[in-house]
Every structure is written in structure tokens, then in C-alpha cells.
Enzyme design. Sequence first.
Site, PDB file in Angstrom:
ATOM      1  N   ARG A  49       0.853  -1.197   0.000  1.00 44.34           N
ATOM      2  CA  ARG A  49       0.000   0.000   0.000  1.00 44.34           C
ATOM      3  C   ARG A  49       0.887   1.245   0.000  1.00 44.34           C
ATOM      4  O   ARG A  49       0.652   2.203  -0.714  1.00 44.34           O
ATOM      5  CB  ARG A  49      -0.957   0.030   1.201  1.00 44.34           C
ATOM      6  CG  ARG A  49      -1.670   1.379   1.290  1.00 44.34           C
ATOM      7  CD  ARG A  49      -2.851   1.485   2.257  1.00 44.34           C
ATOM      8  NE  ARG A  49      -2.881   0.587   3.366  1.00 44.34           N
ATOM      9  CZ  ARG A  49      -2.121   0.702   4.480  1.00 44.34           C
ATOM     10  NH1 ARG A  49      -1.272   1.707   4.622  1.00 44.34           N
ATOM     11  NH2 ARG A  49      -2.218  -0.192   5.429  1.00 44.34           N
ATOM     12  N   TYR A 102     -16.618  17.584 -14.850  1.00 42.54           N
ATOM     13  CA  TYR A 102     -17.051  16.187 -14.894  1.00 42.54           C
ATOM     14  C   TYR A 102     -18.080  15.954 -13.779  1.00 42.54           C
ATOM     15  O   TYR A 102     -17.857  16.365 -12.635  1.00 42.54           O
ATOM     16  CB  TYR A 102     -15.824  15.289 -14.706  1.00 42.54           C
ATOM     17  CG  TYR A 102     -16.151  13.827 -14.589  1.00 42.54           C
ATOM     18  CD1 TYR A 102     -16.589  13.099 -15.691  1.00 42.54           C
ATOM     19  CD2 TYR A 102     -16.049  13.170 -13.369  1.00 42.54           C
ATOM     20  CE1 TYR A 102     -16.894  11.755 -15.579  1.00 42.54           C
ATOM     21  CE2 TYR A 102     -16.352  11.828 -13.250  1.00 42.54           C
ATOM     22  CZ  TYR A 102     -16.774  11.127 -14.357  1.00 42.54           C
ATOM     23  OH  TYR A 102     -17.086   9.798 -14.244  1.00 42.54           O
ATOM     24  N   ASP A 173      -7.494  19.300 -13.950  1.00 46.10           N
ATOM     25  CA  ASP A 173      -7.866  17.964 -14.421  1.00 46.10           C
ATOM     26  C   ASP A 173      -7.485  17.907 -15.904  1.00 46.10           C
ATOM     27  O   ASP A 173      -8.111  18.557 -16.748  1.00 46.10           O
ATOM     28  CB  ASP A 173      -9.374  17.761 -14.214  1.00 46.10           C
ATOM     29  CG  ASP A 173      -9.834  16.362 -14.606  1.00 46.10           C
ATOM     30  OD1 ASP A 173      -9.195  15.742 -15.473  1.00 46.10           O
ATOM     31  OD2 ASP A 173     -10.854  15.906 -14.058  1.00 46.10           O
ATOM     32  N   LYS A 198      -9.109   6.886 -18.817  1.00 44.89           N
ATOM     33  CA  LYS A 198      -9.439   7.396 -20.150  1.00 44.89           C
ATOM     34  C   LYS A 198      -8.250   7.225 -21.099  1.00 44.89           C
ATOM     35  O   LYS A 198      -7.844   6.116 -21.348  1.00 44.89           O
ATOM     36  CB  LYS A 198      -9.923   8.842 -20.037  1.00 44.89           C
ATOM     37  CG  LYS A 198     -10.921   9.077 -18.881  1.00 44.89           C
ATOM     38  CD  LYS A 198     -12.233   8.328 -19.045  1.00 44.89           C
ATOM     39  CE  LYS A 198     -13.097   8.301 -17.786  1.00 44.89           C
ATOM     40  NZ  LYS A 198     -13.350   9.579 -17.147  1.00 44.89           N
TER      41      LYS A 198
HETATM   42  C1  LIG Z   1     -13.785  10.032 -15.850  1.00 46.07           C
HETATM   43  C2  LIG Z   1     -13.340  11.350 -15.363  1.00 46.07           C
HETATM   44  C3  LIG Z   1     -13.041  11.570 -14.004  1.00 46.07           C
HETATM   45  C4  LIG Z   1     -13.237  10.495 -12.948  1.00 46.07           C
HETATM   46  O1  LIG Z   1     -12.346   9.448 -13.102  1.00 46.07           O
HETATM   47  P1  LIG Z   1     -12.677   7.918 -12.717  1.00 46.07           P
HETATM   48  O2  LIG Z   1     -11.458   7.195 -13.153  1.00 46.07           O
HETATM   49  O3  LIG Z   1     -13.919   7.524 -13.431  1.00 46.07           O
HETATM   50  O4  LIG Z   1     -12.872   7.906 -11.225  1.00 46.07           O
HETATM   51  C5  LIG Z   1     -12.588  12.813 -13.636  1.00 46.07           C
HETATM   52  N1  LIG Z   1     -12.452  13.805 -14.533  1.00 46.07           N
HETATM   53  C6  LIG Z   1     -12.722  13.640 -15.843  1.00 46.07           C
HETATM   54  C7  LIG Z   1     -12.547  14.778 -16.794  1.00 46.07           C
HETATM   55  C8  LIG Z   1     -13.184  12.411 -16.300  1.00 46.07           C
HETATM   56  O5  LIG Z   1     -13.468  12.254 -17.607  1.00 46.07           O
END
Ligand SMILES: *Cc1c(COP(=O)(O)O)cnc(C)c1O
Length: 382
Positions: A49, A102, A173, A198
Site C-alpha cells: 500500500r 465532470y 484535471d 481514459k
Molecule cells: C472520468 C473522469 C473523471 C473520474 O475518473 P474515474 O477514473 O472515473 O474515477 C474525472 N475527470 C474527468 C474529466 C473524467 O473524464
Amino acid sequence: MKGFTTRAIHIGEDPSQMQYGDVISPIHLSTTFAKERIEDVEKGYVYSRTSNPTRDRLEKKLASLEGGKYALAFSSGLAAESTILLSLLHKGDEVIAFDDLYGGTKRLFNEVMAKYGINFKYIDMTQADNVNNEITERTRMIWIETPTNPLLKLADIRCISEIAGHDIIVVVDNTFATPYFQRPLELGADIVVHSVTKYLGGHSDVVGGAVIVNDNDLHEKLRFHQNAIGAILSPFDSWLVMRGLKTLSLRMERHEYNAKNIAKYLEEHPNVQRVYYPGLKSHPQYELAKTQMSGFGGMLSFEIKGGLEKAKKFVESLELFALAESLGGVESLIEIPAVMTHASLSPNELNKIGISNSLIRVSVGIEDLDDLINDIETAFSV
Ligand SMILES: *Cc1c(COP(=O)(O)O)cnc(C)c1O
């Protein structure tokens, strides 16, 4: 420094450090690590961890690609976001956030973090000056997503980071752009966060998140909380993301090529009201996109004429574009934000941001462009 793709392939993969000269890093599944002597129990790897050789290698690769000193890998994008918030904020602190975030990030802010006395203010960040007007002595963090989901709005990272100064932490982000097209730390941001699920993973087969920083103090705090909270990425998932990252630049080039051409095609199409893609001259922030990003990415949205009924019929008629949430994989995906990814927002909120019932969001994959366009053409005609 070596180029982006060379680093994506080689950082964290050093055959001379492997027991058998492996060209590919092995997956270290061990949860614990044995020591010869009591004096050594705190040295090196102790418990997975806290740190794990496979995750470490991924973190090195991610840090290098974002132009940061440190990276931390998490079990999801939201786990990464939660750890940032829990590490750095206290009761009474204020966060200024882009209103077109998001949906899951907004849910985390409003339905989880707000319970602990953190206040969130949402504003339109397409005008950097709006940020200036909202800052109070309680503002601790500015949360940017650029380009946004689903309307592909941009925020000027350099300008907002200047406004924030030294005392306010700027988080970006960078999920949509990826470090191949945009590196927020180089533009003055303090923290980059990713949904690795993604484009970085890139094959729709791993859920993960990452945080990248340059500052030693921020890193110490985040690393302490990564271990203390425990939402880490598993060794196998770390390995999958390492594998995905090696082709990030090639995939992004192709995602962008396909998206740009589909955006141009849609813009000319009589059944389309409007196209949102930062690489189109018609995008209101095209000039900012050109200076802040080195490419425009693989995400686009458009308004189909004929309302929700027509939008539904269109997305259900496509053969190659899977009707699905998520994005960033090699396969093309399509969805209607108002009834899918953004269904949790009230009609009022949707309206305020500008998400209509006829808005369709596309994650353009890396298939052959002609096949994608033919599929769209056919779906328009049914
Ligand atoms: C999918 C997404 C998230 C969240 O991520 P997860 O891996 O689904 O927890 C945050 N920000 C953006 C822009 C996203 O597309």
C-alpha cells in the site's frame, strides 16, 4: 531531455535493473517484502500500500510525461481527487471550480466534501477575470478542467495560475487533453490530476487515477495521504497503464486526426446545429487552444437538429460508435450527456451550463476515418 515518446516507452523500464534483463517490467504482486536484518525493516519496499515496485515505475513514467517531479497513482480518478481534497483542505476552506466539470467530480464536491465544511463556488472560467472576482481570504484552491466535459470549454491555465499567486493551489484535471497535448505544470499550475481510465490507459480496460506535482511539500502531504487513505492503484493495473502509455502519442495523434476531420464534416452537415471542438476556427477559444495546447484532442460534441428524439435515434443507429459512457479508449464511443453522463444535474443546472437534450458527445476512436464517417452518414439518414 529525451522526447515524449522515448520517455513514454523507456522510463521505468530498465533491463539492466531487472533480475533476468526483462525488457518489460514484471508485475510485482507481493504485498510484503522480507528483510535479512531488523535494522533494515524500514528500508526499501516494506508493504505494497505504501509503495510497490510496479506502481513506482508507473509513477516515474507519469511524472516524466507531465513534466513533474513526482506522481502518485490511485485506484480511480475520483480516488485521486478525494486524496487531493482530503490532504490539502480544512473545514471552512473555499474552492473555486469551473461550472462545466465532470459530473462525478461535482458529486464528490457537493455530496461528500461539502459535509466536512468545504465550500465550493462554481463559475464560468472561460473568462479568467471571473476567478479574480470570486477570491476571498478563505479561498484555498482553484479547480480547473480544460477542455471541459461535454462542451469543450477552455480555461486559461497560465492566466488563472497568475491570479492565484502563491497562496492558492491550482489543480488542473488534464484528462481530456493528456500530457501529450497540454502540460499544466509548465503553465504554472500546482497539481495535475487524471482519470487514467481514459486516454492514459487508453484501452477501456483499467480504472485508475493519478496526481502529478513539482513541489516537495505538496508531494509529502499527498504521499502521506495516499498511504493513509489507501486508495492506491494495484500492481496489475499499474502495469496495464504502463503498457498503455507507451503508445499514448501515437494514439493521440490519430484520435486528433479523426476528431478534427469528423468535426469539420459535422460542421458542414445540414442535420447539425452546432459543433463544439477546440480545433475548429468557429470555437470561441480557438486562439487560446492554439497557445495552451499542442493539439486539440479526440473529444467533440455537437447539437443535432430535431431534439432528443432525433438524438436518440441517431446514437442508436450507429454501428461502430458504441452507445456508452466513458471516453479515451481506442474504440469510438457516443452518448447523450443530458440523459447519460450528466443526468444527475437538474434541468436548471444543465440549462445554465448549456447542455441541451440534443447535445451528443463523441469520444472519437482510432478506427479508419472513412469507416467512422460512413457510419455517421448512414445514421443521419435513418
Ligand atoms: C472520468 C473522469 C473523471 C473520474 O475518473 P474515474 O477514473 O472515473 O474515477 C474525472 N475527470 C474527468 C474529466 C473524467 O473524464
